[in-house]
Write a protein that holds these residues in place. Sequence first.
Motif, PDB file in Angstrom:
ATOM      1  N   ASP B  36      37.832  75.398  20.666  1.00  0.00           N
ATOM      2  CA  ASP B  36      37.054  74.902  19.524  1.00  0.00           C
ATOM      3  C   ASP B  36      36.314  73.616  19.877  1.00  0.00           C
ATOM      4  O   ASP B  36      35.293  73.304  19.291  1.00  0.00           O
ATOM      5  N   VAL B  37      36.895  72.837  20.787  1.00  0.00           N
ATOM      6  CA  VAL B  37      36.306  71.536  21.100  1.00  0.00           C
ATOM      7  C   VAL B  37      36.080  71.424  22.598  1.00  0.00           C
ATOM      8  O   VAL B  37      36.982  71.680  23.398  1.00  0.00           O
ATOM      9  N   ASP B  68      43.181  74.393  22.037  1.00  0.00           N
ATOM     10  CA  ASP B  68      41.860  74.528  21.408  1.00  0.00           C
ATOM     11  C   ASP B  68      40.812  73.588  22.015  1.00  0.00           C
ATOM     12  O   ASP B  68      39.702  73.494  21.515  1.00  0.00           O
ATOM     13  N   ASP B 105      31.016  68.625  22.511  1.00  0.00           N
ATOM     14  CA  ASP B 105      31.376  68.005  21.243  1.00  0.00           C
ATOM     15  C   ASP B 105      31.640  66.512  21.411  1.00  0.00           C
ATOM     16  O   ASP B 105      31.285  65.719  20.558  1.00  0.00           O
ATOM     17  N   ASP B 177      41.676  67.325  15.292  1.00  0.00           N
ATOM     18  CA  ASP B 177      41.865  68.084  14.052  1.00  0.00           C
ATOM     19  C   ASP B 177      40.827  67.678  13.007  1.00  0.00           C
ATOM     20  O   ASP B 177      40.266  68.533  12.322  1.00  0.00           O
ATOM     21  N   TYR B 179      37.944  66.503  13.616  1.00  0.00           N
ATOM     22  CA  TYR B 179      36.651  66.996  14.083  1.00  0.00           C
ATOM     23  C   TYR B 179      36.472  68.476  13.705  1.00  0.00           C
ATOM     24  O   TYR B 179      35.419  68.877  13.225  1.00  0.00           O
ATOM     25  N   LYS B 180      37.515  69.258  13.921  1.00  0.00           N
ATOM     26  CA  LYS B 180      37.425  70.694  13.606  1.00  0.00           C
ATOM     27  C   LYS B 180      37.186  70.919  12.112  1.00  0.00           C
ATOM     28  O   LYS B 180      36.373  71.748  11.726  1.00  0.00           O
ATOM     29  N   LYS B 183      33.611  69.940  11.364  1.00  0.00           N
ATOM     30  CA  LYS B 183      32.661  70.916  11.887  1.00  0.00           C
ATOM     31  C   LYS B 183      32.562  72.115  10.935  1.00  0.00           C
ATOM     32  O   LYS B 183      31.471  72.629  10.664  1.00  0.00           O
TER      33      LYS B 183
END
Lengths: 232, 623
Positions: B36-37, B68, B105, B177, B179-180, B183
Amino acid sequence: MKVRIQFSKHGVVKYIGHLDVMRYFQKALRRADIPVKYTGGFSPHQVISFAQPLGVGVESESEYFDMELEREDDLQAMKERLNASMTDGIVVKAIVELPDNAKNAMASIAAASYEVRFREGMEPAFDLSAEIEALLKQSTIPYVKQTKKNEIEVDLKQGIYTLSAEKDKKDHWIIYMTVDASSGGNIKPSTVLEVLYKRAGDKLPPFALAITRMEIFAKDDSGHLMPLIQAN
Amino acid sequence: MSKLALDHEILMTIEKPARYIGGEVNAVYKNKEDVDVRFVMCFPDVYEIGMSHLGIQILYDMFNRFEDVWCERVYSPWLDLDKIMREKNIPLFALESQDPIRDFDFLGITIQYEMCYTNILQVLDLAQIPLLAKDRTKEHPIVIGGGPCTYNPEPIADFFDIFYIGEGETVYRELMDVYKEWKASGEDRVEFLKRASRISGLYVPMFYEEIYKEDGTIDHREKLYDKAPDRITKEIVTDVSDTYYPMKPVVPFIKVTQDRVVLEIQRGCIRGCRFCQAGQLYRPVRERDVEVLKDYAIQMLHNTGHEEISLSSLSSSDYSKLDELLSFLMKECEERHTNISLPSLRIDAFSLDVMSKVQDVKKSSLTFAPEAGSQRLRNVINKGLTEEVILNGAHLAFEGGWTKVKLYFMLGLPTETVEDIHAIGDISNKIAAEFFETVPKEKRKNGTVQIVTSTSFFIPKPFTPFQWARMCTKEEFLDKAYECRRGITSQLNQKRIRYNWHEADVSVMEGVFARGDRRVGKVILDAYKKGCVYDAWGEYFHMDVWEECFRENGVSIDFYTTRERQDDEIFPWDFLDCGVTKEFLLREWHNAQAENVTPNCKQKCNACGAAKFGCGICFEPRS
């Protein structure tokens, strides 16, 4: 116990120079718990010796180093452990035992074979096969070698063992050559191409070649070329 | 790792192409679709320097343990490649994926020394990321800085979105976390920064403004986002034996500065030398469990194949289980044909015994860092090393066969007089004399004594008792170096002493950056635009360009360096809390002027403030 290791080097690791490949293997031997012999003193060194240095940017199917072991070890198991500790692009292809009295093969290197291709968009405008045929018919192949101080003319004729070219399915040239790789008469594949270009009234552009070393040879007692993996 | 960002012709043209290809042993490759990142960690200096840094290896390992996240690396391209990348408009890329950094990111930059500031701009510029945080959009990575220089981040505040204050192991997970979540929310960039600013230890500079008085000093700070914290307290790992540590550090192909396994044995320092920033920033001292270290050492040697291991800490001699650890390592390393690179240990019978076993006495040298020549000045700086201890150590070492001695001093310390400077020559001479007394002529089989005396110029740093101190001008520094040399050449044994001193220009600039405020930022930006980069590399440092940029911006160098600061001045870094209080530092500043020595943390607690973290030496019984 003395062993010889054959490895290949492909892909991005071709940009790692000879000294760094040596350092790479020194560390790999430690990672793989290879019982290599060490010199004494405050900074012990592994007793290993590499064959011909490979130029930066050149790939290889067959590079070599010899090493002495402190104790007997299973060759297949060693090879597996070493390959488990390799980075992408370097593969240990074979480990063979050398007789204790094996002479230093690195000093007896006689020749090396290469496959040379052209980078995209850099194929020659002339017929390579025809130039090769004509070149090999010459009684001498003069080449002006640039040294640090001056220029000397050498004859490449004796140093070119085989030389041929063909086109692959995509109509791209592949050149095969076996040339002198001894310490006194080493011929670079690019030198042979330079001479061919000059013959055709052209000039080899820089960075045009994609070179792979295919094998390194020693000469046996009767003077025949023999791959280093078999010569001992 | 099959594709490369640079083509064959470029790689064959530049120096050391292996700096840019990635693929090293233990480098981590993930499928970018599976994370994810995407984080890229940068050390803004050349590969060989950056790859020698333990901190990045720790964080690289930590991030890549997060399923992730994929963390990659990038270093400053050397000037040959820098030029080509600008000509051909090639965006700076990460080593592993070879993907452009502008598509990541996060870009994390470790800031280890002030003279790398223009290299930070080089990295942003080549990555095609706007240099100023305010110009970045949702399309750009979040630029986050960490490391010792973030304890006064103000000169580079305009270039960063976030500064992470303190030890990196603690709140990055939380940041990932947040950041996710952000996003997924689709909100704008500022909203993410607002959320980040509410995580402990994170400082978002764009939410604050410095307001100056007429005399140029700081009046106060104003918040531009009301929920941003007034003060930011550093992050700290309370149990250093139970945290992340890179068991499989990346092994470079090319030879780097620290080409070895690095074992961090403790964090912090008990000593409290008054010039030393690290000694205050990393309080309190926290030791790693010796059994944990033994296990780390074996695993790391096995996983890297390095032929050397070294210990890392601010003062290894103070590690309580040093004997046990070194005995263990000597045995293991002998079996493995591995070298031990010893840190600078206090010279005594124990350390000499260890040194004689792992080094060639004929080749190795002894190191003393008295930092000041006279006992008076050593009391001022709280360096608890006496002449007697130095001469005793030298005596023992000369008996053991050593002949080479290195001595380190600083010039320009507060209260320094010409007598203090000449004392550097005196003590160098006394050590040479000690050799001639200890080793009779017929026993000088390893040759005669060789002393190398080096001086650096003192630069006052934030969060030290000397943060109030006046720094010398370049001319004063050079006069002092001249006096020092005169002091040495007037000695009886002067032929046995070699003297080196440090560049003065770079020290002045480092002094400005160390205690600078936000007004220095535009000077750094201009200097970069005029071509300054790699300022830490003497040959690329252009003092004339820097001076020109200060002049053009109307920013005074002297304001930051030679100006005397009042006890109650508000410093640019006062809003940060490293544990050690300003009251304690001021008390120490007054103690320095009164030439009072303060005991170390093992002897007595001096109530510096670091006990509030609830860990380490602060809670151990004292001798």
